[in-house]
Design a protein around this motif. Structure first.
Motif, PDB file in Angstrom:
ATOM      1  N   LEU A  45       0.824  -1.195   0.000  1.00  0.00           N
ATOM      2  CA  LEU A  45       0.000   0.000   0.000  1.00  0.00           C
ATOM      3  C   LEU A  45       0.863   1.251   0.000  1.00  0.00           C
ATOM      4  N   ASP A  56      -3.982   7.195   5.020  1.00  0.00           N
ATOM      5  CA  ASP A  56      -2.726   6.481   5.265  1.00  0.00           C
ATOM      6  C   ASP A  56      -1.784   6.700   4.095  1.00  0.00           C
ATOM      7  N   SER A  58       1.736   6.266   4.944  1.00  0.00           N
ATOM      8  CA  SER A  58       2.955   6.005   5.690  1.00  0.00           C
ATOM      9  C   SER A  58       4.046   5.332   4.856  1.00  0.00           C
ATOM     10  N   GLN A  59       3.676   4.633   3.783  1.00  0.00           N
ATOM     11  CA  GLN A  59       4.677   3.952   2.960  1.00  0.00           C
ATOM     12  C   GLN A  59       4.882   4.641   1.615  1.00  0.00           C
TER      13      GLN A  59
END
Lengths: 114, 115
Positions: A45, A56, A58-59
């Motif tokens: 993701l 999100d 975060s990656q």
């Protein structure tokens, strides 16, 4: 019901160039995901939207990747500048509570960075 | 953070036989969904089967069934009467229902069907 549309299907660019991918989710789906799938691996993701807000990222390598979801519908994912290790398939998916959480996927964009 | 582990990179099965693909996951949540997705060479990810964590009964979809062991955090997929069209990558995925509801995938199992 129309599925998740992605374009382009294939893209070849040189390193340090920029590239953009487009995704049109299923109508009414509030959640939109962008995944990166390197050959032989599971999807990772990169970013998740709920309507037009990010829930999100975060990656997401924010020094080179960016994404937006205009008006909570279409989304674009951009890479600038591209690196060799960005070669992968980029998958877009959408879901909703009404679809009983099932995520529907597009056919993906295969990016090759040379 | 939730993690999903598939310990079998590759599996093969004779046509018409039964095969089981393994998946374990780690979570502190009590309410979540688990999925098995199939990805053929065309790349399009297709949902095979879904399990809701609060349901004790194992999900079944025609030739596909799961063995859901909540306490052990195990979620295996059984394919009965394997067909050539079942050849694909199979991914186990976890969806939390609290907070961000992030869909997390395992590394996949490549299933080969032997005619």
């Amino acid at each position: 019901e129309a599925g998740v549309a992605q374009s382009p299907r294939y893209k070849i660019i040189e390193k340090r160039q920029s590239v953009a991918f487009w995704c049109n989710p299923i109508s009414g789906h509030a959640t939109l995901y962008w995944y990166q799938q390197i050959l032989g691996q599971g999807p990772k993701l990169l970013i998740q939207f709920q309507n037009n807000g990010v829930v999100d990222d975060s990656q997401l390598p924010k020094d080179r990747f960016s994404a937006e979801r205009l008006k909570g519908v279409d989304s674009t994912l951009k890479i600038q500048p591209a690196k060799l290790e960005d070669s992968a398939v980029y998958l877009c998916a959408s879901s909703s509570r009404a679809s009983n959480t099932e995520a529907f996927f597009g056919q993906g964009t295969r990016l090759t960075v040379v | 953070a939730q993690t999903v582990t598939q310990s079998q990179p590759e599996m093969s099965v004779q046509e018409a036989e039964t095969v089981t693909l393994s998946c374990t996951y780690d979570t502190s949540e009590s309410d979540y969904y688990l999925f098995w997705y199939k990805q053929p060479p065309s790349r399009q990810m297709i949902l095979v089967i879904r399990q809701e964590a609060y349901k004790q009964q194992n999900a079944t979809e025609n030739r596909f069934s799961v063995n859901f062991q909540k306490a052990a955090k195990s979620f295996s997929l059984k394919i009965s009467d394997s067909q050539l069209g079942d050849a694909a990558m199979y991914f186990c995925a976890y969806l939390g229902m609290i907070g961000n509801e992030k869909l997390t995938f395992g590394t996949g199992t490549r299933l080969t069907i032997i005619p």
